[in-house]
Design a protein around this motif. Structure first.
Motif, mmCIF file in Angstrom:
data_model
loop_
_atom_site.group_PDB
_atom_site.id
_atom_site.type_symbol
_atom_site.label_atom_id
_atom_site.label_comp_id
_atom_site.label_asym_id
_atom_site.label_seq_id
_atom_site.Cartn_x
_atom_site.Cartn_y
_atom_site.Cartn_z
ATOM 1 N N ILE A 66 -14.336 10.136 8.403
ATOM 2 C CA ILE A 66 -14.664 10.357 9.818
ATOM 3 C C ILE A 66 -14.425 11.805 10.232
ATOM 4 O O ILE A 66 -14.914 12.232 11.266
ATOM 5 N N MET A 67 -13.687 12.567 9.390
ATOM 6 C CA MET A 67 -13.425 13.977 9.676
ATOM 7 C C MET A 67 -13.847 14.880 8.516
ATOM 8 O O MET A 67 -13.378 16.000 8.392
ATOM 9 N N GLY A 68 -14.728 14.377 7.658
ATOM 10 C CA GLY A 68 -15.265 15.192 6.571
ATOM 11 C C GLY A 68 -14.619 14.994 5.221
ATOM 12 O O GLY A 68 -15.032 15.621 4.244
ATOM 13 N N GLY A 69 -13.609 14.138 5.119
ATOM 14 C CA GLY A 69 -12.953 13.880 3.838
ATOM 15 C C GLY A 69 -13.796 13.001 2.931
ATOM 16 O O GLY A 69 -14.904 12.596 3.282
ATOM 17 N N GLU A 70 -13.250 12.688 1.771
ATOM 18 C CA GLU A 70 -14.008 11.931 0.773
ATOM 19 C C GLU A 70 -13.294 10.670 0.288
ATOM 20 O O GLU A 70 -13.717 10.056 -0.695
ATOM 21 N N SER A 71 -12.200 10.275 0.942
ATOM 22 C CA SER A 71 -11.502 9.053 0.540
ATOM 23 C C SER A 71 -12.356 7.844 0.881
ATOM 24 O O SER A 71 -13.146 7.874 1.818
ATOM 25 N N ARG A 72 -12.185 6.789 0.092
ATOM 26 C CA ARG A 72 -12.963 5.565 0.319
ATOM 27 C C ARG A 72 -12.066 4.358 0.105
ATOM 28 O O ARG A 72 -11.309 4.297 -0.863
ATOM 29 N N SER A 105 -8.060 -1.626 -1.077
ATOM 30 C CA SER A 105 -8.133 -0.805 -2.282
ATOM 31 C C SER A 105 -9.150 0.303 -2.096
ATOM 32 O O SER A 105 -9.996 0.256 -1.202
ATOM 33 N N GLY A 106 -9.062 1.288 -2.972
ATOM 34 C CA GLY A 106 -9.995 2.398 -2.927
ATOM 35 C C GLY A 106 -9.460 3.604 -3.662
ATOM 36 O O GLY A 106 -8.622 3.484 -4.564
ATOM 37 N N VAL A 107 -9.921 4.778 -3.240
ATOM 38 C CA VAL A 107 -9.518 6.038 -3.850
ATOM 39 C C VAL A 107 -9.223 7.039 -2.739
ATOM 40 O O VAL A 107 -10.041 7.235 -1.835
ATOM 41 N N VAL A 108 -8.056 7.662 -2.810
ATOM 42 C CA VAL A 108 -7.702 8.733 -1.880
ATOM 43 C C VAL A 108 -8.130 10.052 -2.504
ATOM 44 O O VAL A 108 -7.847 10.319 -3.676
ATOM 45 N N SER A 109 -8.811 10.870 -1.713
ATOM 46 C CA SER A 109 -9.220 12.201 -2.135
ATOM 47 C C SER A 109 -8.603 13.226 -1.182
ATOM 48 O O SER A 109 -8.558 12.997 0.027
ATOM 49 N N GLY A 152 -3.123 -2.694 11.211
ATOM 50 C CA GLY A 152 -3.783 -1.838 10.239
ATOM 51 C C GLY A 152 -2.863 -1.503 9.091
ATOM 52 O O GLY A 152 -1.637 -1.568 9.215
ATOM 53 N N PHE A 153 -3.447 -1.156 7.959
ATOM 54 C CA PHE A 153 -2.710 -0.673 6.806
ATOM 55 C C PHE A 153 -3.267 0.693 6.440
ATOM 56 O O PHE A 153 -4.487 0.895 6.452
ATOM 57 N N PHE A 154 -2.376 1.651 6.135
ATOM 58 C CA PHE A 154 -2.733 3.026 5.810
ATOM 59 C C PHE A 154 -2.141 3.412 4.477
ATOM 60 O O PHE A 154 -1.056 2.945 4.108
ATOM 61 N N ILE A 155 -2.816 4.329 3.823
ATOM 62 C CA ILE A 155 -2.212 5.086 2.737
ATOM 63 C C ILE A 155 -2.492 6.542 3.051
ATOM 64 O O ILE A 155 -3.634 6.941 3.296
ATOM 65 N N ALA A 156 -1.427 7.336 3.118
ATOM 66 C CA ALA A 156 -1.540 8.754 3.455
ATOM 67 C C ALA A 156 -0.377 9.497 2.806
ATOM 68 O O ALA A 156 0.320 10.265 3.444
ATOM 69 N N ASP A 157 -0.148 9.237 1.522
ATOM 70 C CA ASP A 157 1.005 9.807 0.831
ATOM 71 C C ASP A 157 0.705 11.142 0.143
ATOM 72 O O ASP A 157 1.507 11.623 -0.649
ATOM 73 N N GLY A 213 -6.073 9.723 -5.850
ATOM 74 C CA GLY A 213 -6.240 8.724 -6.896
ATOM 75 C C GLY A 213 -6.434 7.328 -6.345
ATOM 76 O O GLY A 213 -6.398 7.096 -5.134
ATOM 77 N N PRO A 214 -6.635 6.378 -7.251
ATOM 78 C CA PRO A 214 -6.888 4.998 -6.843
ATOM 79 C C PRO A 214 -5.624 4.341 -6.289
ATOM 80 O O PRO A 214 -4.506 4.722 -6.637
ATOM 81 N N PHE A 215 -5.835 3.332 -5.436
ATOM 82 C CA PHE A 215 -4.726 2.567 -4.879
ATOM 83 C C PHE A 215 -5.167 1.122 -4.702
ATOM 84 O O PHE A 215 -6.360 0.823 -4.644
ATOM 85 N N GLN A 216 -4.175 0.246 -4.612
ATOM 86 C CA GLN A 216 -4.465 -1.166 -4.367
ATOM 87 C C GLN A 216 -3.237 -1.828 -3.768
ATOM 88 O O GLN A 216 -2.150 -1.766 -4.322
#
Length: 171
Positions: free
Chosen positions: A29-35, A49-53, A149-154, A158-161
């Motif tokens: 939503i702000m130009g990043g590439e995480s999914r 699950s997904g991938v943080v970039s 909501g659940f967040f990952i922002a560490d 890489g991938p997460f689940q």
């Protein structure tokens, strides 16, 4: 004599409900590439699950429930049953209907491939906006929770689940 802890199920993901949906809100939503993606998994519950970039100043992925009305005032906190990947996540509560409003967040660590029940006292939930802690905002109004909501922002690419079986209120 100690009083037993009373627990009440608020959300049970082991039996998905068609009227309760979750959506991904990632740094795109702000130009990043995480999914990321929320999905129901039979015998497991809700999988986030997904991938943080970290590209393009990104670095977070999240899912948010549909808006509802959750009166959490009888409780002193929440208990979540999760199975993670060893990374740190956040649980978020929102009391408004704004897409980009204030959220009350607390962090929790997971143990890789291990189901665990994590207690999250409401006193640990801090008001935030875009990940920045706010000092001039009132504490969480437990009777007015509209979504989870659940967040990952560490800040780790890489991938997460994260698997979530349920959320309970505890008094």
């Amino acid at each position: 004599m100690m009083c037993p802890v009373k627990e009440t199920t608020i959300l049970n993901f082991t039996e998905p409900s068609p009227e309760f949906s979750w959506n991904a809100i990632d740094d795109r939503i702000m130009g990043g590439e995480s999914r990321s993606q929320p999905e129901y998994r039979t015998g497991i519950g809700l999988r986030f699950s997904g991938v943080v970039s970290l590209a393009n100043k990104g670095g977070f992925a999240s899912i948010r429930s549909a808006t509802g009305a959750f009166d959490l005032s009888p409780f002193s906190g929440l208990i979540i049953r999760v199975r993670g990947d060893g990374r740190e996540y956040k649980l978020s509560l929102r009391t408004d209907l704004f897409f980009d409003g204030i959220s009350y967040q607390t962090s929790f660590a997971t143990t890789k491939d291990h189901w665990e029940e994590i207690r999250l006292p409401f006193a640990a939930f801090a008001p935030t906006h875009h990940g920045v802690r706010l000092s001039t905002v009132a504490p969480l109004e437990k009777a007015a929770v509209k979504s989870f909501g659940f967040f990952i922002a560490d800040r780790q690419a890489g991938p997460f689940q994260l698997d979530i079986a349920w959320i309970k209120g505890a008094s």
